[in-house]
Design an enzyme around this catalytic site. Structure first.
Site, PDB file in Angstrom:
ATOM      1  N   ARG A  88      -7.056  11.510  -5.849  1.00  0.00           N
ATOM      2  CA  ARG A  88      -8.250  10.674  -5.755  1.00  0.00           C
ATOM      3  C   ARG A  88      -9.513  11.465  -5.381  1.00  0.00           C
ATOM      4  NH1 ARG A  88     -10.526   7.576  -5.883  1.00  0.00           N
ATOM      5  NH2 ARG A  88     -10.932   6.416  -4.003  1.00  0.00           N
ATOM      6  N   ARG A 103      -3.445   6.347   0.821  1.00  0.00           N
ATOM      7  CA  ARG A 103      -3.980   7.594   1.381  1.00  0.00           C
ATOM      8  C   ARG A 103      -3.066   8.310   2.372  1.00  0.00           C
ATOM      9  NH1 ARG A 103      -9.706   5.605   3.247  1.00  0.00           N
ATOM     10  NH2 ARG A 103      -8.502   3.702   3.393  1.00  0.00           N
ATOM     11  N   ASP A 110      -6.766  -2.924  -7.642  1.00  0.00           N
ATOM     12  CA  ASP A 110      -7.321  -3.561  -6.451  1.00  0.00           C
ATOM     13  C   ASP A 110      -7.570  -5.029  -6.740  1.00  0.00           C
ATOM     14  OD1 ASP A 110      -8.370  -2.622  -3.669  1.00  0.00           O
ATOM     15  OD2 ASP A 110      -9.723  -4.184  -4.353  1.00  0.00           O
ATOM     16  N   ARG A 129       0.820  -1.223   0.000  1.00  0.00           N
ATOM     17  CA  ARG A 129       0.000   0.000   0.000  1.00  0.00           C
ATOM     18  C   ARG A 129       0.851   1.269   0.000  1.00  0.00           C
ATOM     19  NH1 ARG A 129      -5.622  -0.856   1.396  1.00  0.00           N
ATOM     20  NH2 ARG A 129      -6.008  -2.794   0.301  1.00  0.00           N
ATOM     21  N   TYR A 187     -14.512 -12.323  -0.016  1.00  0.00           N
ATOM     22  CA  TYR A 187     -15.189 -11.057  -0.311  1.00  0.00           C
ATOM     23  C   TYR A 187     -16.490 -11.288  -1.069  1.00  0.00           C
ATOM     24  CZ  TYR A 187     -11.475  -7.941   1.251  1.00  0.00           C
ATOM     25  OH  TYR A 187     -10.600  -7.239   2.020  1.00  0.00           O
TER      26      TYR A 187
HETATM   27  C1  LIG Z   1      -2.047  -3.965  -3.781  1.00  0.00           C
HETATM   28  C2  LIG Z   1      -3.261  -3.080  -3.607  1.00  0.00           C
HETATM   29  C3  LIG Z   1      -4.493  -3.529  -3.094  1.00  0.00           C
HETATM   30  N1  LIG Z   1      -5.352  -2.447  -3.056  1.00  0.00           N
HETATM   31  C4  LIG Z   1      -4.683  -1.347  -3.497  1.00  0.00           C
HETATM   32  C5  LIG Z   1      -3.399  -1.710  -3.900  1.00  0.00           C
HETATM   33  C6  LIG Z   1      -2.484  -0.729  -4.585  1.00  0.00           C
HETATM   34  C7  LIG Z   1      -1.090  -0.866  -4.663  1.00  0.00           C
HETATM   35  C8  LIG Z   1      -0.325  -0.584  -3.396  1.00  0.00           C
HETATM   36  O1  LIG Z   1      -0.210  -1.496  -2.553  1.00  0.00           O
HETATM   37  O2  LIG Z   1       0.240   0.504  -3.296  1.00  0.00           O
HETATM   38  C9  LIG Z   1      -5.228   0.017  -3.628  1.00  0.00           C
HETATM   39  C10 LIG Z   1      -6.291   0.374  -2.686  1.00  0.00           C
HETATM   40  N2  LIG Z   1      -7.447  -0.305  -2.442  1.00  0.00           N
HETATM   41  C11 LIG Z   1      -8.216   0.400  -1.541  1.00  0.00           C
HETATM   42  C12 LIG Z   1      -7.529   1.558  -1.175  1.00  0.00           C
HETATM   43  C13 LIG Z   1      -8.029   2.645  -0.215  1.00  0.00           C
HETATM   44  C14 LIG Z   1      -9.208   3.334  -0.749  1.00  0.00           C
HETATM   45  C15 LIG Z   1      -8.968   4.629  -1.508  1.00  0.00           C
HETATM   46  O3  LIG Z   1      -7.888   5.059  -1.805  1.00  0.00           O
HETATM   47  O4  LIG Z   1      -9.985   5.276  -1.806  1.00  0.00           O
HETATM   48  C16 LIG Z   1      -6.314   1.562  -1.887  1.00  0.00           C
HETATM   49  C17 LIG Z   1      -5.261   2.600  -1.864  1.00  0.00           C
HETATM   50  C18 LIG Z   1      -9.547  -0.003  -1.083  1.00  0.00           C
HETATM   51  C19 LIG Z   1      -9.618  -1.340  -0.445  1.00  0.00           C
HETATM   52  N3  LIG Z   1      -9.440  -2.515  -1.120  1.00  0.00           N
HETATM   53  C20 LIG Z   1      -9.532  -3.544  -0.232  1.00  0.00           C
HETATM   54  C21 LIG Z   1      -9.745  -3.013   1.062  1.00  0.00           C
HETATM   55  C22 LIG Z   1      -9.839  -3.813   2.347  1.00  0.00           C
HETATM   56  C23 LIG Z   1     -11.224  -3.918   2.843  1.00  0.00           C
HETATM   57  C24 LIG Z   1     -11.370  -4.847   4.030  1.00  0.00           C
HETATM   58  O5  LIG Z   1     -11.457  -6.044   3.827  1.00  0.00           O
HETATM   59  O6  LIG Z   1     -11.409  -4.346   5.153  1.00  0.00           O
HETATM   60  C25 LIG Z   1      -9.834  -1.624   0.930  1.00  0.00           C
HETATM   61  C26 LIG Z   1     -10.118  -0.623   2.004  1.00  0.00           C
HETATM   62  C27 LIG Z   1      -9.359  -4.947  -0.608  1.00  0.00           C
HETATM   63  C28 LIG Z   1      -7.953  -5.236  -0.902  1.00  0.00           C
HETATM   64  N4  LIG Z   1      -7.178  -4.654  -1.895  1.00  0.00           N
HETATM   65  C29 LIG Z   1      -5.923  -5.185  -1.863  1.00  0.00           C
HETATM   66  C30 LIG Z   1      -5.906  -6.181  -0.867  1.00  0.00           C
HETATM   67  C31 LIG Z   1      -4.740  -7.072  -0.604  1.00  0.00           C
HETATM   68  C32 LIG Z   1      -3.753  -6.425   0.284  1.00  0.00           C
HETATM   69  C33 LIG Z   1      -4.190  -6.305   1.706  1.00  0.00           C
HETATM   70  O7  LIG Z   1      -4.360  -7.356   2.372  1.00  0.00           O
HETATM   71  O8  LIG Z   1      -4.353  -5.175   2.157  1.00  0.00           O
HETATM   72  C34 LIG Z   1      -7.157  -6.203  -0.249  1.00  0.00           C
HETATM   73  C35 LIG Z   1      -7.594  -7.091   0.881  1.00  0.00           C
HETATM   74  C36 LIG Z   1      -4.786  -4.914  -2.744  1.00  0.00           C
END
Ligand SMILES: Cc1c2[nH]c(c1CCC(=O)O)Cc1[nH]c(c(CCC(=O)O)c1C)Cc1[nH]c(c(CCC(=O)O)c1C)Cc1[nH]c(c(CCC(=O)O)c1C)C2
Length: 474
Positions: free
Chosen positions: A51, A42, A87, A38, A165
């Site tokens: 964003r 944010r 994502d 990540r 999910y």
């Molecule tokens: C690798 C990656 C992911 N998401 C994002 C990236 C971008 C690249 C990076 O890592 O920088 C952007 C990425 N994806 C998201 C965000 C935040 C939202 C935003 O910016 O508006 C970002 C930066 C949104 C997101 N997407 C997801 C969640 C988790 C929800 C939950 O189960 O509680 C969330 C909050 C699902 C998700 N998405 C991802 C995972 C696997 C990694 C982990 O375990 O964290 C998972 C579980 C993978």
């Protein structure tokens, strides 16, 4: 035709920093490479600005936006790898499910899978070029725009995590709805996991064709499975993905490092280290030395600082990083956090983390190379025809190369270090005066070799590689 369609996955700029790729392959590097899960997120003000007011998945579908978000952390910090902004939930979307990102709630499926019959609503065959071509375009564009600064990592969610999910309809603490399927509808669960695996394999191959230089598979919800369920519902699919991707890439002469990150899946560590992946990612609940011992040099390791350690003052971060590097050793290691960065983290502390990894690892490596020069004359390496050559420790270690299946690629007869020696089914060997040699023809009990080799590995920080050679050649 859009401008991005004219940018092709060829003539990519030459890679200038290959430390991350070398570490994935267990090769020597001048510093320990580092990136953060990540890192495009944010916690960066420029990310929040880009964003602002835009729908999350609309952003994911814009190659230019994904490219910009991927590059932001690379401009700010000397990370050794970039990860494409996207994502894991784009796969359920490609299979026909609606997924929305609601602010304050996270990903939400308005119509999650409820019963096995719902599988009929999913696309049985997904054309990844058509459904996920926007990710491939983002990768190609980003690879060009990176100008060879660092390699670009592609990624996917693993089948079980995506299944969770799709059934939960969003994040969950218990995953009880998805686990209900495992215990109640195991056949339908396997069917869904197989469907996901097929899409994931095509998706990862498409990412490599588009320009991804490494691939990470996120099994973020491994922790809610016990060891038995992990072995049945996660591991076989993780293995299948790596084997199929690796095999298909091999046909076109390519070898792209693959990383598996099964969060909280401690019980799977030994299995994961023998699952065709080059690297196993670790969360912060595993002790680095014990992870090295349990994976026996078969894979490189990635991780695993507690993300919350970034709330500490910079000096404390530096101490924590130093201890982590001492635990993992500098070879076959990629520094990272044990999970992603949180939105309230201070970018300055992220910078301190990266700097601490680079500085401490360079110091350790410089110190080690001085020691190696002194130790060099003490090392004997026995060649196939029974002759003995003197080699430096570094040379001997350099000649150990791993394949992704854990086998040693080059035939190593014996490697002697002052306090350790391994023999590999070869002609009689001469014993070096400082080296307690395992008697030829004897088959010492593996754990005893492990113990000896492990202490040597800790001293030399690399010998563990040869242990897998011992076992694989037996
Ligand atoms: C690798 C990656 C992911 N998401 C994002 C990236 C971008 C690249 C990076 O890592 O920088 C952007 C990425 N994806 C998201 C965000 C935040 C939202 C935003 O910016 O508006 C970002 C930066 C949104 C997101 N997407 C997801 C969640 C988790 C929800 C939950 O189960 O509680 C969330 C909050 C699902 C998700 N998405 C991802 C995972 C696997 C990694 C982990 O375990 O964290 C998972 C579980 C993978």
């Amino acid at each position: 035709m859009e401008k991005v369609d004219l940018i092709l996955p060829k003539d990519f700029p030459t890679l200038k920093n290959d430390a991350f790729l070398c570490a994935c392959r267990g090769q020597e590097t001048s510093h320990v490479p580092v990136w953060c899960m990540r890192q495009a997120g944010r916690y960066l003000p420029e990310f929040r600005e880009s964003r602002a007011g835009k729908d999350f998945f609309d952003t994911c579908r814009s190659p230019e936006a994904c490219c910009e978000l991927t590059l932001q952390p690379i401009r700010r910090f000397p990370f050794d790898a970039a990860i494409i902004f996207s994502d894991i939930l784009v796969i359920p979307q490609a299979m026909g499910m609606d997924v929305q990102m609601l602010s304050g709630k996270g990903p939400t499926f308005p119509e999650p899978l409820k019963e096995p019959e719902d599988l009929l609503l999913l696309q049985p065959k997904v054309d990844v070029n058509k459904e996920l071509g926007y990710v491939f375009k983002a990768i190609t564009l980003t690879r060009h725009k990176l100008e060879g600064k660092v390699p670009l990592i592609g990624f996917t969610g693993a089948p079980w995590t995506l299944m969770a999910y799709m059934i939960e309809g969003g994040g969950s603490t218990t995953h009880s709805k998805a686990k209900r399927w495992l215990y109640r509808h195991s056949e339908a669960s396997h069917k869904l996991l197989r469907m996901l695996t097929d899409v994931i394999v095509d998706y990862l191959l498409g990412q490599v064709a588009a320009g991804a230089q490494a691939l990470q598979v996120f099994e973020s919800h491994a922790g809610c499975l016990g060891p038995v369920e992990f072995k049945e519902f996660s591991l076989p699919y993780l293995r299948d993905i790596a084997r199929r991707v690796k095999d298909q890439l091999k046909e076109s002469g390519q070898d792209v490092p693959m990383i598996v990150f099964a969060k909280d899946g401690h019980y799977g560590l030994e299995d994961l280290s023998q699952s065709y992946y080059d690297v196993v990612g670790l969360d912060w609940t595993i002790d680095p030395r014990s992870a090295r011992e349990r994976t026996g040099g078969k894979v490189s390791l990635q991780g695993n600082m507690d993300p919350c350690a970034l709330y500490a003052p910079k000096e404390r971060i530096s101490e924590i990083v130093k201890r982590m590097l001492e635990g993992f050793g500098t070879r076959g290691y990629i520094a990272n956090l044990g999970h992603g960065l949180y939105p309230d983290m201070d970018p300055e502390n992220v910078g301190a983390f990266v700097e601490a990894v680079h500085t401490h690892s360079r110091n350790i490596l410089n110190h080690k190379s001085e020691e190696t020069q002194t130790a060099g004359s003490d090392v004997s390496y026995c060649t196939h025809n029974g002759g003995v050559e003197n080699l430096s420790v570094a040379d001997s270690l350099r000649s150990l190369r791993r394949n992704h299946d854990g086998k040693v690629r080059e035939p190593i007869t014996r490697l002697s270090l002052p306090n350790m020696s391994l023999g590999l089914n070869q002609p009689p060997l001469r014993q070096h005066k400082h080296s307690p040699v395992l008697p030829m023809g004897s088959r010492p009990h593996p754990p005893s070799i492990f113990q000896q080799a492990n202490s040597a590995a800790l001293a030399s920080q690399a010998l563990s590689v040869s242990i897998s050679g011992w076992f694989s050649q037996e």
